[in-house]
Write a protein that holds these residues in place. Structure first.
Motif, PDB file in Angstrom:
ATOM      1  N   UNK A 156       0.807  -1.217   0.000  1.00 29.59           N
ATOM      2  CA  UNK A 156       0.000   0.000   0.000  1.00 29.59           C
ATOM      3  C   UNK A 156       0.845   1.273   0.000  1.00 29.59           C
ATOM      4  N   UNK A 157       2.159   1.126   0.163  1.00 32.75           N
ATOM      5  CA  UNK A 157       3.010   2.319   0.178  1.00 32.75           C
ATOM      6  C   UNK A 157       3.280   2.815  -1.241  1.00 32.75           C
ATOM      7  N   UNK A 158       3.093   4.105  -1.420  1.00 36.97           N
ATOM      8  CA  UNK A 158       3.177   4.635  -2.774  1.00 36.97           C
ATOM      9  C   UNK A 158       4.576   4.491  -3.380  1.00 36.97           C
ATOM     10  N   UNK A 159       5.616   4.557  -2.552  1.00 33.40           N
ATOM     11  CA  UNK A 159       6.970   4.505  -3.096  1.00 33.40           C
ATOM     12  C   UNK A 159       7.384   3.068  -3.454  1.00 33.40           C
ATOM     13  N   UNK A 160       6.611   2.093  -3.001  1.00 33.45           N
ATOM     14  CA  UNK A 160       6.894   0.697  -3.367  1.00 33.45           C
ATOM     15  C   UNK A 160       6.203   0.376  -4.689  1.00 33.45           C
ATOM     16  N   UNK A 161       6.970   0.223  -5.738  1.00 32.06           N
ATOM     17  CA  UNK A 161       6.392   0.023  -7.065  1.00 32.06           C
ATOM     18  C   UNK A 161       6.534  -1.422  -7.553  1.00 32.06           C
ATOM     19  N   UNK A 162       7.467  -2.171  -6.961  1.00 29.13           N
ATOM     20  CA  UNK A 162       7.674  -3.548  -7.419  1.00 29.13           C
ATOM     21  C   UNK A 162       7.618  -4.508  -6.235  1.00 29.13           C
TER      22      UNK A 162
END
Ligand SMILES: [Zn+2]
Ligand SMILES: [Zn+2]
Length: 455
Positions: A156-162
């Motif tokens: 759910x964290x926006x900076x986690x993309x992968x």
């Protein structure tokens, strides 16, 4: 005589036994506290609802609404759909819901399913993404290994993309109904689309999952970020004192000292962030976003956890690393446009007939220059390259259709030999590209074959 034969038994203790109080809802155990993939609070609600055989919407309305402050919509999902991401966050919505749920389950650890411990640490703006994201490979793998299906907070964290384990991008859109899911919906269920109810698991190959994207170094940076943030999440339950805004200001100041001999302007230049912004961070008057801190840590090759827990003296901050990494990662390609080089490259592509032609998008990626910039400078060359690519694509398509027609013909003859009637559905079950019956030419090929067979 009789009296001596009677034995004396211990008397009964008739005092009431202290029975621990019962919880109103099941005391369901959260998944993965103290690990990078700890469950999210919204995911926990979905599982808890499932355990009670109701939808999360019903659970929220019937059980939680009375316990939660109603000012911002409380636990009424219809009023807070678009903010449900905040239930996993560091603010009042998460706090209220954690307290309510803890009351009902008699647990005391549900705060770790949110970012409440990061309250005062990172600005909440853009910390969480406003919609649900997931790794289809994780779901599928858990399913196949018969593990519990749940929703990690990390997603759910926006900076986690992968996904830090499968190294491909998280998915935001259901592959069945093509809709996005809110973080918590009336019918949320871990592993399933809350809109159409379909299963979301799928083993994706890295290449197909990262098709749209990503230069190799971009992907590496995103994997690094996902792992570093996972590490911070896993340590959070044990780090109460270390996680403070004062620690951020202090460590950044030390880094300025270490890397730029105390020169904030120089440090700011190296990480490509305005000097005043860095000054405000170092003075503790402002907080860097999680994304900014992640980028800085990546540049210096220091994990975010180490940023909070280790003395800078112990970190091997190599200035050389700093200089090169910053240039390649933080700075957006500020390379000047080398018109000569680009022109030469484009012309060479047009004269080279050996390799299959590239699209302009691929060419731009090769040159690491924006496609529009190239078009602006060399519109004719670009158009020629695109035209060649389109015509190549058409040729390929034609060739594939022809191959398919031949295959259809062979299969039709085969079926006929076996005494079966070669209908479209019988043939399509046996050819390698059944979907190609949507092309008129392929359908005609079957009709032609049947005519030859006098059917
Ligand atoms: Zn995964
Ligand atoms: Zn769907």
């Amino acid at each position: 005589m009789l009296a001596s034969a009677l034995e004396t038994y211990a008397s009964w203790d008739l005092r009431k036994v202290a029975i621990p109080s019962r919880s109103r809802l099941y005391r369901l155990e959260p998944v993965g506290i103290g690990t990078p993939l700890v469950e999210s609070l919204t995911g926990y609600i979905s599982r808890l609802a499932e355990a009670h055989c109701v939808n999360p919407g019903v659970l929220m309305e019937k059980e939680l609404a009375t316990l939660v402050n109603k000012e911002y919509g409380g636990a009424n999902l219809h009023r807070i759909y678009n903010y449900t991401t905040a239930l996993n966050g560091s603010g009042v919505m998460a706090m209220d819901l954690v307290q309510a749920l803890q009351k009902l389950t008699l647990r005391d650890d549900l705060g770790f399913l949110t970012l409440l411990a990061w309250y005062k640490l990172f600005p909440s703006r853009n910390l969480l993404r406003p919609i649900r994201a997931w790794c289809p490979s994780c779901y599928q793998e858990w399913y196949e290994k018969k593990q519990l299906i749940y929703e990690p907070l990390l997603w759910s964290l926006d900076v986690v993309k992968v996904c830090p384990y499968h190294h491909h991008q998280l998915i935001f859109q259901c592959p069945h109904c093509h809709q996005k899911n809110t973080t918590l919906a009336w019918r949320s269920r871990p592993g399933y689309c809350s809109r159409c109810g379909e299963w979301l698991g799928l083993i994706l190959s890295q290449e197909s999952a990262n098709r749209k994207v990503l230069k190799k170094n971009e992907l590496e940076q995103k994997i690094w970020a996902a792992k570093a943030i996972g590490e911070l999440i896993s340590a959070t339950p044990y780090l109460n004192d270390a996680l403070s805004s004062t620690a951020i200001a202090l460590t950044l100041s030390k880094w300025v000292e270490e890397i730029a001999k105390g020169n904030i302007a120089e440090f700011a230049r190296q990480i490509n962030i305005p000097r005043n912004t860095v000054w405000l961070w170092c003075k503790g008057k402002n907080l860097p976003s999680l994304e900014a801190l992640t980028n800085i840590c990546y540049c210096f090759g220091v994990s975010i956890l180490s940023f909070f827990t280790e003395e800078t003296n112990n970190l091997y901050l190599s200035r050389k690393l700093v200089a090169t990494e910053v240039k390649t990662t933080l700075r957006k390609s500020s390379k000047p446009f080398d018109a000569e080089k680009v022109k030469f490259h484009l012309e060479a592509l047009l004269t080279n007939d050996e390799s299959p032609p590239l699209s302009m998008e691929a060419v731009a990626r090769q040159l690491e220059v924006n496609r529009r910039t190239i078009y602006k400078h060399f519109p004719d060359l670009c158009r020629a390259i695109s035209a060649r690519y389109t015509s190549y694509q058409k040729d390929c398509h034609k060739k594939i259709i022809e191959e398919c027609c031949q295959e259809v013909r062979l299969v039709a003859f085969d079926l006929h030999n076996q005494g079966k009637y070669p209908t479209e559905s019988a043939v399509s079950e046996l050819i390698s590209k059944p979907g190609y019956f949507r092309y008129k030419k392929v359908r005609l090929a079957l009709r032609e074959a049947n005519r030859e067979l006098e059917l």
